[in-house]
Design a protein around this motif. Structure first.
Motif, mmCIF file in Angstrom:
data_model
loop_
_atom_site.group_PDB
_atom_site.id
_atom_site.type_symbol
_atom_site.label_atom_id
_atom_site.label_comp_id
_atom_site.label_asym_id
_atom_site.label_seq_id
_atom_site.Cartn_x
_atom_site.Cartn_y
_atom_site.Cartn_z
ATOM 1 N N ARG A 114 0.943 -1.066 0.041
ATOM 2 C CA ARG A 114 0.112 0.175 0.066
ATOM 3 C C ARG A 114 0.995 1.293 0.064
ATOM 4 O O ARG A 114 1.833 1.137 0.780
ATOM 5 C CB ARG A 114 -0.943 0.152 1.268
ATOM 6 C CG ARG A 114 -1.888 1.112 1.156
ATOM 7 C CD ARG A 114 -2.701 1.037 2.619
ATOM 8 N NE ARG A 114 -1.885 1.108 3.632
ATOM 9 C CZ ARG A 114 -1.481 2.498 4.136
ATOM 10 N NH1 ARG A 114 -2.010 3.598 3.682
ATOM 11 N NH2 ARG A 114 -0.585 2.581 5.031
ATOM 12 N N LEU A 115 0.664 2.389 -0.715
ATOM 13 C CA LEU A 115 1.351 3.348 -0.886
ATOM 14 C C LEU A 115 0.659 4.391 0.028
ATOM 15 O O LEU A 115 -0.413 4.957 -0.247
ATOM 16 C CB LEU A 115 1.297 4.001 -2.608
ATOM 17 C CG LEU A 115 1.918 3.156 -3.498
ATOM 18 C CD1 LEU A 115 2.035 3.696 -4.646
ATOM 19 C CD2 LEU A 115 3.521 2.503 -2.943
ATOM 20 N N PRO A 116 1.254 4.955 1.087
ATOM 21 C CA PRO A 116 0.654 5.808 2.007
ATOM 22 C C PRO A 116 0.718 7.177 1.571
ATOM 23 O O PRO A 116 1.431 7.395 0.331
ATOM 24 C CB PRO A 116 1.808 5.769 3.143
ATOM 25 C CG PRO A 116 2.951 5.409 2.654
ATOM 26 C CD PRO A 116 2.700 4.339 1.629
ATOM 27 N N ASP A 117 -0.287 7.940 2.098
ATOM 28 C CA ASP A 117 -0.334 9.557 1.477
ATOM 29 C C ASP A 117 1.130 10.219 1.603
ATOM 30 O O ASP A 117 1.455 11.069 0.830
ATOM 31 C CB ASP A 117 -1.445 10.124 2.065
ATOM 32 C CG ASP A 117 -2.688 9.300 1.662
ATOM 33 O OD1 ASP A 117 -2.777 8.851 0.383
ATOM 34 O OD2 ASP A 117 -3.728 9.572 2.397
ATOM 35 N N LEU A 118 1.538 9.989 2.775
ATOM 36 C CA LEU A 118 2.604 10.920 3.480
ATOM 37 C C LEU A 118 3.892 10.365 3.037
ATOM 38 O O LEU A 118 4.389 9.145 3.458
ATOM 39 C CB LEU A 118 2.519 11.515 4.879
ATOM 40 C CG LEU A 118 1.038 11.923 5.114
ATOM 41 C CD1 LEU A 118 1.122 12.491 6.692
ATOM 42 C CD2 LEU A 118 1.366 13.524 4.571
ATOM 43 N N ALA A 119 5.156 11.108 2.555
ATOM 44 C CA ALA A 119 6.409 10.765 2.621
ATOM 45 C C ALA A 119 6.932 10.627 3.960
ATOM 46 O O ALA A 119 6.504 11.224 4.985
ATOM 47 C CB ALA A 119 7.150 11.732 1.602
ATOM 48 N N HIS A 130 8.810 2.551 5.130
ATOM 49 C CA HIS A 130 8.103 3.460 4.342
ATOM 50 C C HIS A 130 8.575 2.913 2.939
ATOM 51 O O HIS A 130 9.782 2.575 2.451
ATOM 52 C CB HIS A 130 8.306 4.601 4.482
ATOM 53 C CG HIS A 130 7.442 5.481 3.590
ATOM 54 N ND1 HIS A 130 7.586 5.879 2.480
ATOM 55 C CD2 HIS A 130 6.376 6.191 3.860
ATOM 56 C CE1 HIS A 130 6.757 6.611 1.971
ATOM 57 N NE2 HIS A 130 5.819 6.874 2.796
ATOM 58 N N PRO A 131 7.785 2.775 1.938
ATOM 59 C CA PRO A 131 8.228 2.385 0.371
ATOM 60 C C PRO A 131 9.292 3.069 -0.028
ATOM 61 O O PRO A 131 10.246 2.728 -0.696
ATOM 62 C CB PRO A 131 6.835 2.645 -0.258
ATOM 63 C CG PRO A 131 5.791 2.134 0.613
ATOM 64 C CD PRO A 131 6.205 2.732 1.821
#
Length: 266
Positions: A115-120, A198-199
């Motif tokens: 899943r790609l989160p909204d925040l870096a 994180h990705p």
């Protein structure tokens, strides 16, 4: 103010990447990127090897063979690898990726359903996660590498192919059996998963991991190499010693595990 600008910088980069979410989540992207990244990172060393054939100054940076080698063989091993040797390695590597790594990585990508989160991540979080990945990967690789050398069946059937390059060169960083390549993929992915990256941190880890592997196998002790900037790294001299004397220097990047376990060749 500085922290906010750092966050803004990474957020902008992350939003650019997320705008291509369908491509990022493609099951074929990880293996394709890994192969292309490896080729691109090896390209400067291919140019260096070509220059080394005609330039003594470039050859002077090549790491000499181990002292136990006959003098004539040392001289041959200090010569840059030929283009034919690069091409043979390239075709072996391409075959391994197409037949084994691409389908295996595609299956793993589907099972992971990332899943790609909204925040870096913040710059600090990215730094901590990448560092933690390297420390964990270094430990797992050390254990696995040590086992492959100490268990005869594993050495013959999994690791021996990698040691056909007694004096390695950049492209040979991934010149290994399909089983070993797959195991290294699992170690890298497993390290990122255990850290909970994180990705974006995971992408940086895989990119730097590829670069360090290429630099370790390049065969040159260059003035700007990372091991000269960070004394905790062994670099190409550390790993080439392992290829010449394969009973020590099992850790891929850092040197502390070999020192602690009595397997350092220094």
């Amino acid at each position: 103010m500085c922290a906010a600008s750092d966050a803004l910088l990474l957020q902008g980069l992350w939003e650019q990447l997320r705008s291509r979410e369908e491509l990022l989540l493609s099951p074929y992207l990880p293996a394709s990127c890994a192969f292309l990244t490896h080729m691109l990172l090896c390209a400067p060393f291919l140019a260096l090897d070509a220059l080394g054939c005609v330039c003594q100054r470039v050859r002077s940076y090549r790491i000499p063979a181990g002292r136990e080698e006959p003098q004539q063989q040392q001289q041959q091993q200090q010569e840059p690898p030929s283009l034919r040797r690069w091409l043979r390695c390239f075709w072996r590597l391409l075959g391994n990726y197409v037949i084994v790594i691409l389908p295996a990585a595609a299956l793993l990508q589907k099972l992971r359903t990332p899943r790609l989160p909204d925040l870096a991540p913040s710059c600090w979080r990215l730094f901590v996660e990448v560092t933690a990945c390297f420390l964990l990967f270094d430990l797992l690789f050390f254990i696995w590498h040590y086992s492959m050398h100490r268990v005869p069946w594993l050495y013959r059937n999994v690791h021996q192919l990698h040691h056909q390059n007694r004096t390695p060169f950049a492209l040979a960083a991934q010149d290994a059996s399909p089983t070993e390549l797959l195991s290294l993929l699992l170690l890298a992915l497993g390290s990122a998963w255990l850290v909970g990256c994180h990705p974006l941190s995971e992408a940086f880890f895989h990119l730097l991991n590829s670069w360090l592997a290429v630099e370790d196998h390049c065969g040159y002790d260059l003035p700007w190499a990372l091991h000269r900037l960070l004394p905790c790294l062994g670099g190409a001299p550390h790993h080439q010693a392992h290829h010449s004397q394969p009973w020590g220097n099992y850790a891929p990047y850092f040197t502390h595990w070999d020192h602690l376990c009595g397997t350092s060749l220094s």
